[in-house]
Design an enzyme around this catalytic site. Structure first.
Site, PDB file in Angstrom:
ATOM      1  CB  THR A 173       3.499   1.420  -5.976  1.00  0.00           C
ATOM      2  OG1 THR A 173       2.203   1.946  -6.228  1.00  0.00           O
ATOM      3  CG2 THR A 173       4.498   2.088  -6.915  1.00  0.00           C
ATOM      4  CG  HIS A 177       7.099   4.236  -1.409  1.00  0.00           C
ATOM      5  ND1 HIS A 177       6.569   4.681  -0.223  1.00  0.00           N
ATOM      6  CD2 HIS A 177       7.182   2.886  -1.309  1.00  0.00           C
ATOM      7  CE1 HIS A 177       6.347   3.647   0.579  1.00  0.00           C
ATOM      8  NE2 HIS A 177       6.709   2.554  -0.063  1.00  0.00           N
ATOM      9  CB  SER A 178       3.159   3.669  -1.551  1.00  0.00           C
ATOM     10  OG  SER A 178       2.017   3.081  -0.987  1.00  0.00           O
ATOM     11  CG  PHE A 179      -1.218   7.889  -3.365  1.00  0.00           C
ATOM     12  CD1 PHE A 179      -2.393   7.431  -3.942  1.00  0.00           C
ATOM     13  CD2 PHE A 179      -0.972   9.251  -3.341  1.00  0.00           C
ATOM     14  CE1 PHE A 179      -3.308   8.322  -4.489  1.00  0.00           C
ATOM     15  CE2 PHE A 179      -1.888  10.151  -3.886  1.00  0.00           C
ATOM     16  CZ  PHE A 179      -3.062   9.680  -4.466  1.00  0.00           C
ATOM     17  CG  HIS A 238       4.580  -0.552   1.443  1.00  0.00           C
ATOM     18  ND1 HIS A 238       4.387  -0.781   0.091  1.00  0.00           N
ATOM     19  CD2 HIS A 238       3.975   0.651   1.702  1.00  0.00           C
ATOM     20  CE1 HIS A 238       3.697   0.225  -0.429  1.00  0.00           C
ATOM     21  NE2 HIS A 238       3.445   1.114   0.521  1.00  0.00           N
TER      22      HIS A 238
END
Length: 307
Positions: free
Chosen positions: A127, A101-103, A281
């Site tokens: 992402t 997820h994300s980073f 997000h």
């Protein structure tokens, strides 16, 4: 599917903490959380996924219950990629899937291209596998300078950690993380705070600053080169009200997303799946049922052959 156990894996600066679900005989899936989050990011999603897989959600260094890096060592994206390899070696995995997820997706993307023979599936939750320097070239040195200045300032500071009541901690967290619902915020704080005599303090390393200070931005040419190394099937789930920009500026600009999609589509078509879902997000936490079925089908689909 309940949580099976918690583990701590030894590393030179201490340990990496992780949560395990499912049978250790099942195909392994390594779950990588986003910036300043922790392994609890997957608590609501993993119980909805196929039960015949083995899920390991790790706390990246300096996050959650994992040890902080040794004094003097900064938090750069490449260091987290190395952490993944340490965890995989400790668990003796030969081939596995990554869900980020994300980073965590960027760390997973870089790992999947650096060790392509290790990863059979890459699941990206709101992402991209890399951060493009499309509009960042002129900022890159500024980011590096700010990171250095921030680390040196924190290391020189004798200021104690701020102690807050649970209610104050929750309100502060929600104010800084508008996409996280209250229930999910409490989940992340449960693993991201430490109880002291007068209240709670954040557990994460204070040297970790803004994500753009640690991210490895790459050029379009490098992106194309890296993506060609991938041997993994890729699933990209985009939250419709999610983020398009690391710095949240020009957040409606979908140029980079479209470029990455075009590059991924240029590999054999069946290797790349793109899906949009309603939500923000943190849709994988706030409404995990919206993504669980898509992820489950993808995990159970046939894997690419070794190249």
């Amino acid at each position: 599917m309940g949580l099976t156990s918690e583990i701590k894996l030894a590393v030179p600066w201490g340990h990496i903490a992780a949560k395990l679900w499912g049978s250790q005989q099942g195909p392994p899936v390594l779950c990588l959380h986003g910036w300043l989050d922790n392994a609890n990011s997957f608590d609501r999603l993993i119980p909805l996924l196929p039960k015949d897989f083995h899920y390991v959600a790790m706390d990246l260094g300096g996050h959650g219950l994992s040890s902080h890096y040794s004094p003097g060592l900064p938090y750069y994206q490449q260091n987290f990629v190395i952490e993944v390899q340490r965890v995989v070696a400790a668990l003796k995995w030969n081939r596995f899937s990554i869900m980020g997820h994300s980073f965590g997706g960027m760390v997973g993307g870089m790992y999947s291209c650096t060790f392509p023979e290790m990863v059979d599936k890459l699941i990206l939750l709101d992402t991209l596998p890399f951060a493009l320097d499309y509009k960042e070239s002129e900022n890159l040195l500024t980011y590096k300078r700010r990171m250095i200045e921030h680390v040196l300032r924190i290391e020189a500071s004798q200021k104690p950690q701020r102690v807050l009541s649970p209610a104050e901690m929750l309100q502060g967290f929600l104010k800084n993380n508008s996409h996280v619902g209250e229930e999910c915020a409490q989940l992340l704080l449960q693993r991201g705070t430490t109880q002291v005599a007068t209240g709670l303090v954040l557990s994460r390393d204070r040297r970790i600053s803004l994500p753009e200070h640690s991210i490895d931005f790459i050029s379009r040419d490098l992106l194309v080169h890296f993506m060609r190394k991938l041997q993994a099937h890729v699933l990209l789930i985009k939250a419709m009200q999610g983020f398009y920009n690391v710095r949240r500026e020009n957040d409606a600009d979908k140029e980079v997303l479209n470029l990455v999609k075009d590059i991924l589509k240029s590999v054999p078509k069946e290797w790349f799946q793109y899906t949009e879902v309603p939500g923000n997000h943190y849709v994988h936490m706030n409404q995990p049922e919206r993504v669980a079925g898509i992820i489950g089908s993808f995990l159970k689909s046939s894997t690419p052959k070794q190249l």
